[in-house]
Design a protein around this motif. Structure first.
Motif, short mmCIF file in Angstrom:
data_model
loop_
_atom_site.label_atom_id
_atom_site.label_comp_id
_atom_site.label_asym_id
_atom_site.label_seq_id
_atom_site.Cartn_x
_atom_site.Cartn_y
_atom_site.Cartn_z
N ARG A 14 -15.67 19.69 7.95
CA ARG A 14 -16.57 18.94 8.80
C ARG A 14 -16.84 19.69 10.10
NH1 ARG A 14 -17.08 13.72 7.19
NH2 ARG A 14 -15.50 12.90 5.78
N ARG A 15 -17.97 19.35 10.65
CA ARG A 15 -18.18 19.76 12.02
C ARG A 15 -17.41 18.83 12.92
NH1 ARG A 15 -24.66 20.05 11.68
NH2 ARG A 15 -24.30 17.86 11.32
N GLY A 16 -17.21 19.22 14.16
CA GLY A 16 -16.48 18.36 15.07
C GLY A 16 -17.22 17.06 15.28
N PRO A 17 -16.55 16.04 15.78
CA PRO A 17 -17.19 14.75 15.99
C PRO A 17 -18.43 14.91 16.84
CG PRO A 17 -14.82 14.59 16.35
CD PRO A 17 -15.16 16.04 16.20
N ARG A 18 -19.53 14.29 16.39
CA ARG A 18 -20.77 14.43 17.14
C ARG A 18 -20.67 13.67 18.44
NH1 ARG A 18 -24.07 9.86 16.78
NH2 ARG A 18 -23.35 8.32 15.28
N LYS A 19 -21.25 14.20 19.47
CA LYS A 19 -21.25 13.51 20.74
C LYS A 19 -22.31 12.42 20.69
CE LYS A 19 -19.80 17.56 23.38
NZ LYS A 19 -20.14 18.49 24.45
N ALA A 70 -30.38 9.08 15.30
CA ALA A 70 -29.12 9.49 15.92
C ALA A 70 -29.31 10.25 17.23
CB ALA A 70 -28.31 10.35 14.95
N GLY A 71 -30.55 10.48 17.62
CA GLY A 71 -30.79 11.19 18.86
C GLY A 71 -30.73 12.70 18.73
N ARG A 72 -30.69 13.20 17.47
CA ARG A 72 -30.69 14.65 17.26
C ARG A 72 -32.14 15.14 17.24
NH1 ARG A 72 -26.63 12.76 13.45
NH2 ARG A 72 -28.21 12.77 11.80
N LEU A 73 -32.79 15.07 18.39
CA LEU A 73 -34.23 15.29 18.45
C LEU A 73 -34.63 16.73 18.14
CD1 LEU A 73 -35.24 13.00 21.43
CD2 LEU A 73 -34.94 12.47 19.01
N PRO A 74 -33.90 17.76 18.60
CA PRO A 74 -34.28 19.12 18.19
C PRO A 74 -34.23 19.30 16.67
CG PRO A 74 -32.81 19.20 20.09
CD PRO A 74 -32.82 17.78 19.60
N SER A 75 -33.23 18.70 16.04
CA SER A 75 -33.12 18.79 14.59
C SER A 75 -34.26 18.04 13.91
CB SER A 75 -31.77 18.24 14.12
OG SER A 75 -31.66 18.32 12.71
N ALA A 490 -2.73 -8.35 9.27
CA ALA A 490 -3.83 -7.43 9.57
C ALA A 490 -4.22 -6.63 8.33
CB ALA A 490 -3.45 -6.49 10.71
N LYS A 491 -5.33 -5.92 8.47
CA LYS A 491 -5.77 -4.96 7.45
C LYS A 491 -6.53 -3.85 8.14
CE LYS A 491 -6.34 -3.25 3.40
NZ LYS A 491 -6.25 -1.94 4.08
N THR A 492 -6.19 -2.62 7.79
CA THR A 492 -6.90 -1.46 8.35
C THR A 492 -8.06 -1.06 7.44
OG1 THR A 492 -5.38 0.00 7.18
CG2 THR A 492 -4.87 -0.51 9.48
N GLY A 493 -8.94 -0.24 7.97
CA GLY A 493 -10.06 0.27 7.19
C GLY A 493 -10.57 1.58 7.74
N THR A 494 -10.96 2.45 6.84
CA THR A 494 -11.60 3.71 7.21
C THR A 494 -12.83 3.86 6.34
OG1 THR A 494 -9.47 4.70 7.77
CG2 THR A 494 -11.31 6.20 7.45
N ALA A 495 -14.00 4.01 6.93
CA ALA A 495 -15.25 3.97 6.18
C ALA A 495 -15.99 5.29 6.28
CB ALA A 495 -16.14 2.83 6.68
N GLU A 496 -16.34 5.83 5.13
CA GLU A 496 -17.13 7.06 5.05
C GLU A 496 -18.52 6.82 5.62
OE1 GLU A 496 -18.43 10.96 3.63
OE2 GLU A 496 -16.52 10.06 4.20
N VAL A 497 -19.01 7.78 6.40
CA VAL A 497 -20.36 7.70 6.96
C VAL A 497 -21.24 8.77 6.34
CG1 VAL A 497 -21.73 7.72 9.08
CG2 VAL A 497 -19.42 6.77 9.12
N SER A 498 -20.93 10.03 6.59
CA SER A 498 -21.67 11.16 6.01
C SER A 498 -20.83 12.41 6.18
CB SER A 498 -23.04 11.33 6.69
OG SER A 498 -22.89 11.87 7.99
N ASP A 499 -21.27 13.49 5.55
CA ASP A 499 -20.56 14.76 5.69
C ASP A 499 -20.65 15.31 7.10
OD1 ASP A 499 -19.75 14.73 3.07
OD2 ASP A 499 -21.38 16.00 2.34
N ASP A 500 -21.63 14.83 7.88
CA ASP A 500 -21.82 15.34 9.24
C ASP A 500 -21.10 14.51 10.30
OD1 ASP A 500 -23.47 17.36 8.29
OD2 ASP A 500 -25.27 16.13 8.45
N GLN A 501 -20.47 13.42 9.89
CA GLN A 501 -19.83 12.53 10.86
C GLN A 501 -18.41 12.18 10.40
OE1 GLN A 501 -23.55 9.82 10.67
NE2 GLN A 501 -22.58 9.30 12.61
#
Length: 546
Positions: A14-19, A70-75, A490-501
């Motif tokens: 992955r790339r680092g967490p997007r700002k 997502a605000g990635r306007l140059p992209s 309680a219950k935890t959760g981790t949800a996939e978003v995309s390969d870029d996030q």
């Protein structure tokens, strides 16, 4: 203890967490249309020997919308035939209209336009800070280039059909008296001390006026004169009730603690809802950042493994599994594609109880044959009210559990992925229903219409769910809450978003008469990101609200 509730095929690095980049833009700049690229003559977008548009064109359309949202306007601009012009217009459009985090969704069937482009319709939901959401329809024109690639054929009208060289948009805000809004005990929550409440004041005041008002105007670029009003927000106050404060179900103590707890999100987008189990009244609703989009009640997220509460309910309701049944938890499971647990963990010979407390995805997916194709959605709707229309006193998104399209999607839906959509409001309500057996339509004001129709969960199922959630705190992935007083489940959760996030982190919990849900965008794991927030909240408030 690692949270093992993330199930995806092995992913590339992955790339680092997007700002968090605020999407900026606005329609005030006069810019000429740039020439749009070359078209490969003789090859229409549907002339490929099949009935649908070229998949590469559709992929480019979706990528452009995702980048813009997502605000990635140059992209986003780089996917057009005129990158420089596109970036300036997109930037001025959303900035000038105070639009925060647009939601852009391809909708409907693509068509071949007269100019040879592929027209891809999309829906734009533009949240205007402090006013509401401007929704409209537009189309993306895609044109094939000489090298075979597809690009968005840039033109102003794709941003909005009425945006042109002659006309632009302007935001007009009307000066209004701040509404008087109090918590359940009469304490004012409209004085700016509760930042997440401030953007909701106009809605809480009712639609009866007293809140923010404004319009989006289409104006002539040359004269500045208004051509038409494109969207209106807010209403004139009702003189008969203008002096009466609006009392909400919020609790100032809980709201303040929730706002403070979200400081543990380390600057990431996050949201939290706490509500009463016995009647659904919302005690706290908080967002980070506090201004703009109301993620807590209107967000659309995959709920990840917090959804295993609903999946477990469906399995327990039909006697498909019992907590002490052995349901193996291997590292990998292939259902159309290879799935694995977080950190490729495994628990050979695990019981279903162990699978729940360690959030083993492969075990839950292995039980998919126990449920009919639409059964998970039916259980969510019938017992938990998910997908029915809620009226809580402010706008909400009320969830979606579509029938899976294939076996792979059914596997994903067992662990809250695929096309399942929820938000903290929904998951706090799911938690309250699971531990009480009764669904109560959430509310933030009194007297709301309630057209929901649900059935109670059997007592045996409620007892099993409470035991499973308690064991998740004492012996499982929610151990971060184990040092707090009270019988917390309680219950935890981790949800996939995309390969870029990075993954979104979730946690839901109940203590006494309160159920809470937290999501942290790109939080990586539920225990590591949402857990500290929930711990902070429950440490700061009484075990039961008054």
């Amino acid at each position: 203890m690692p949270d093992t509730d993330h199930l995806v095929p092995p992913a590339p690095s992955r790339r680092g967490p997007r700002k968090g980049v605020r999407a900026v833009a606005a329609a005030g700049i006069v810019l000429a249309l740039a020439a749009g690229g070359c078209y490969a003559a003789g090859f229409g977008p549907f002339a490929r020997g099949d009935d649908g548009p070229d998949p590469a064109a559709m992929k480019q359309a979706r990528a452009f919308l995702a980048d813009w949202a997502a605000g990635r306007l140059p992209s986003a601009a780089g996917r057009t035939t005129s990158p420089g012009t596109a970036q300036k217009v997109l930037q001025s459009f959303t900035a000038g209209l105070d639009i925060d985090k647009p939601r852009l969704t391809a909708a409907g069937d693509a068509r071949e336009a007269e100019d040879g482009t592929l027209a891809v319709p999309f829906t734009a939901k533009m949240p205007i800070t402090g006013l509401g959401t401007w929704t409209y329809e537009s189309e993306l024109p895609l044109r094939e280039q000489e090298d075979g690639d597809w690009k968005v054929d840039w033109r102003l009208s794709l941003v909005h059909p009425r945006l042109s060289d002659a006309e632009k948009f302007r935001l007009e805000r009307e000066e209004t008296t701040p509404p008087r809004v109090t918590d359940r005990h009469g304490t004012s929550v409209a004085d700016g001390s509760y930042p997440s409440v401030t953007p909701l004041l106009g809605r809480l005041a009712g639609g009866d006026g007293g809140g923010p008002r404004g319009t989006v105007e289409l104006v002539d670029r040359a004269t500045g004169e208004t051509v038409r009003t494109e969207a209106s927000f807010g209403k004139e106050p009702d003189p008969a009730t203008a002096d009466e404060p609006v009392r909400t179900t919020l609790d100032a103590t809980w709201q303040a603690a929730a706002e403070k707890a979200l400081g543990r999100a380390d600057g990431k987008n996050a949201a939290l809802v706490a509500l009463r189990v016995d009647n659904g009244e919302i005690l706290a609703l908080a967002n980070s950042p506090s201004a703009g989009f109301n993620r807590a009640a209107s967000g659309t997220y995959a709920p990840g493994s917090t959804w295993k509460i609903v999946t477990s309910s469906a399995l327990l309701l039909k006697g498909a599994v019992k907590p002490d049944d052995v349901v193996d938890c291997p590292k990998y499971l292939t259902v159309g594609k290879e799935f694995h647990n977080v950190e490729t963990s495994e628990f050979p010979g695990a019981t279903f109880r162990k699978d729940f407390t360690e959030s083993c995805n492969t075990a839950f997916i292995s039980l998919r044959g126990k449920l009919d194709e639409g059964e998970l959605g039916e259980v969510a709707r019938t017992y938990f009210g998910v997908g029915q229309e809620w009226h809580i006193g402010i706008p909400t998104y009320d969830g979606s559990v579509p029938v899976p399209k294939d076996e792979t999607e059914k596997a994903a839906s067992m662990i809250g992925q695929g096309r399942i959509q929820a938000n903290p409001l929904i998951m706090a309500s799911v938690t309250a229903t699971a531990v009480s057996g009764e669904f109560h339509q959430p509310s933030i004001t009194a007297g709301n219409e309630d057209g929901t129709r649900t059935e109670p969960l059997p007592d045996e199922v409620v007892t099993q769910l409470r035991e499973l959630m308690r064991a998740t705190v004492t012996d499982g992935t929610a151990h971060v809450l184990a040092d707090l007083p009270g019988e917390i489940g309680a219950k935890t959760g981790t949800a996939e978003v995309s390969d870029d996030q990075d993954n979104n982190g979730w946690m839901v919990a109940h203590r006494g008469n309160v159920a809470v849900a937290v999501v942290v965008e790109e939080g990586v794991t539920g225990g590591g990101s949402a857990g500290p927030i929930l711990h902070s909240l429950l440490s700061a408030v009484p075990e039961d609200p008054s």
